[in-house]
Design a protein around this motif. Structure first.
Motif, short mmCIF file in Angstrom:
data_model
loop_
_atom_site.label_atom_id
_atom_site.label_comp_id
_atom_site.label_asym_id
_atom_site.label_seq_id
_atom_site.Cartn_x
_atom_site.Cartn_y
_atom_site.Cartn_z
N ALA A 1 21.76 61.14 28.26
CA ALA A 1 20.91 61.49 29.40
C ALA A 1 19.44 61.25 29.07
O ALA A 1 18.67 60.76 29.92
N TRP A 2 19.03 61.58 27.84
CA TRP A 2 17.63 61.38 27.45
C TRP A 2 17.28 59.90 27.41
O TRP A 2 16.21 59.49 27.88
N LEU A 3 18.18 59.08 26.88
CA LEU A 3 17.92 57.64 26.81
C LEU A 3 17.82 57.03 28.21
O LEU A 3 16.98 56.16 28.46
N LEU A 4 18.70 57.46 29.10
CA LEU A 4 18.64 56.96 30.47
C LEU A 4 17.35 57.42 31.16
O LEU A 4 16.72 56.64 31.90
N TYR A 5 16.96 58.66 30.94
CA TYR A 5 15.73 59.17 31.53
C TYR A 5 14.52 58.38 31.04
O TYR A 5 13.61 58.07 31.82
N ARG A 6 14.52 58.03 29.74
CA ARG A 6 13.40 57.28 29.18
C ARG A 6 13.53 55.78 29.40
O ARG A 6 12.68 55.01 28.99
N ARG A 7 14.59 55.37 30.08
CA ARG A 7 14.85 53.96 30.39
C ARG A 7 14.93 53.09 29.13
O ARG A 7 14.50 51.95 29.12
N ARG A 8 15.51 53.64 28.13
CA ARG A 8 15.77 52.87 26.91
C ARG A 8 17.17 52.29 27.04
O ARG A 8 18.15 52.78 26.46
N TRP A 9 17.25 51.24 27.85
CA TRP A 9 18.54 50.73 28.28
C TRP A 9 19.41 50.20 27.14
O TRP A 9 20.63 50.45 27.13
#
Length: 409
Positions: free
Chosen positions: A329-337
């Motif tokens: 969830a954190w990676l998606l929120y930070r757009r670290r695709w």
């Protein structure tokens, strides 16, 4: 009458009597290591010493056999669970006559060949199989922690401190014992983390080759290849189209080891899905919906269906899955695709079996978790304190669990 020897004769190792120079290969290696790298390696060696001491203690606290007055062999503390499979493959292969007679080859093919092949190669120099396996993990782990530290420090003014924090969080993580034993985690990371570092530096051929090497050890290499491909597609690159396509080929290279292993198994079994079927037979990794997998794990963790030791391990699986979902969830929120793709694929593979299995071990491979914790701790000092005080002690608990022979996940 005394005779003074010429300087050259005082030290037969050096014609000048001075300390002999470092060999060129060693010198090049040392020159590539920064002071920050050396500090990370020092922490790594201290934590290895700690794990070796834990194994020594459990050899006395949990002796082999019924003789409680005789400690177990120290090396036997590392010969647990999957190690027997890796040694068997390295020693006899997947389909030797002995294996076929025992019927063991059905499940052995669930293990990718990279680690057994490396073990067999090292065994030509180190005759003890267990020592050879420990040496592979020791050297591989050293490569991995240096690469992790450099990843954590990318683009940061406090790069050295960020790298040390990320390495410390990894080495004190609950499942850290699996970086020391003769398992695949350290070897995989020794290829995967430099591969990611190469991708971040836009060195696509190197990234592809290293990821292919990682894929020989674990199927997770394919997930890494997907992440690197996304990183490549998102990269701003003004090169010509044909050069971009050539670089894209390197991103796809990791498919070849998996395809080669699949063809090898088909040649011996007539089954294109031999690896998957072995996973299903041996570890209940047949497909279930995420909801079913969660329910089955929860029931085995809390509904008294298992002995307390096994139930506790299922509780660890649930905690590791929760950690993975938060990370995703954190990676998606930070757009670290790219990193998100790697974590999503990993969680899907581990979260769609009959129950959760080996997720705590898989956390060792989640480099965004360790770099993210490091960066967070540099902004919030209490993060490091909470981790060391509340989470790190679990590393000792799990190390004792494994080295005493009570681990099964």
């Amino acid at each position: 009458m005394t005779t003074t020897l010429p300087v050259a004769e005082r030290n037969p190792l050096s014609p000048t009597g001075k300390k002999p120079p470092v060999a060129p290969v060693q010198r090049r290696l040392l020159d590539r290591l920064t002071p920050a790298d050396l500090r990370v390696l020092r922490l790594y060696l201290f934590t290895r010493l700690g794990l070796w001491l834990v194994a020594y203690c459990t050899s006395w606290l949990s002796p082999a056999g019924s003789d409680a007055e005789t400690p177990a062999r120290w090396l036997s503390r590392w010969e647990q669970w999957d190690w027997a499979h890796y040694q068997h493959i390295a020693e006899y292969g997947y389909f030797d006559a002995f294996t076929r007679d025992e019927g063991a080859s059905d499940n052995l093919v669930a293990f990718f060949p990279g680690f057994p092949l490396t073990l067999r190669a090292v065994h030509t120099v180190i005759t003890d199989w267990t020592v050879a396996g420990l040496l592979i993990s020791l050297v591989s782990g050293a490569v991995a922690v240096v690469a992790l530290a450099r990843i954590a420090g990318l683009g940061r003014p406090d790069s050295a401190l960020a790298g040390q924090r990320a390495t410390g969080f990894l080495l004190l993580s609950p499942a850290a014992v699996f970086l020391a034993v003769g398992y695949t985690e350290s070897l995989f990371l020794a290829f995967a983390l430099p591969a990611w570092l190469a991708a971040k530096n836009r060195k696509w051929p190197l990234a592809g080759l290293l990821t292919a090497a990682a894929t020989t050890a674990r199927v997770s290499g394919l997930f890494l290849a997907a992440a690197i491909t996304v990183e490549f597609l998102l990269a701003q690159d003004d090169r010509r189209v044909h050069r971009r396509l050539r670089s894209l080929f390197w991103c796809a290279l990791p498919v070849l080891p998996a395809a080669a292993y699949t063809a090898y198994l088909y040649a011996h079994t007539g089954d294109w899905m031999a690896w998957k079927h072995a996973q299903e037979r041996g570890w209940n990794r047949n497909f279930h919906t995420p909801a079913e997998a969660f329910r089955n794990t929860w029931h085995n963790a809390f509904d008294h269906l298992q002995t307390t030791g096994y139930a506790w391990e299922f509780q660890l699986e649930l905690a590791a899955m929760a950690t993975g979902l938060l990370l995703m969830a954190w990676l998606l929120y930070r757009r670290r695709w790219p990193e998100a793709v790697y974590i999503v694929l990993t969680l899907w593979a581990l979260g769609t079996s009959y129950w959760y299995l080996s997720i705590p071990r898989a956390t060792l491979l989640w480099w965004p978790l360790w770099t993210g914790l490091a960066h967070w701790s540099l902004r919030r000092g209490w993060v490091k304190e909470a981790y060391v005080g509340a989470v790190a002690p679990l590393a000792v608990v799990l190390a004792v669990t494994f080295t005493s022979g009570h681990w099964s996940g």
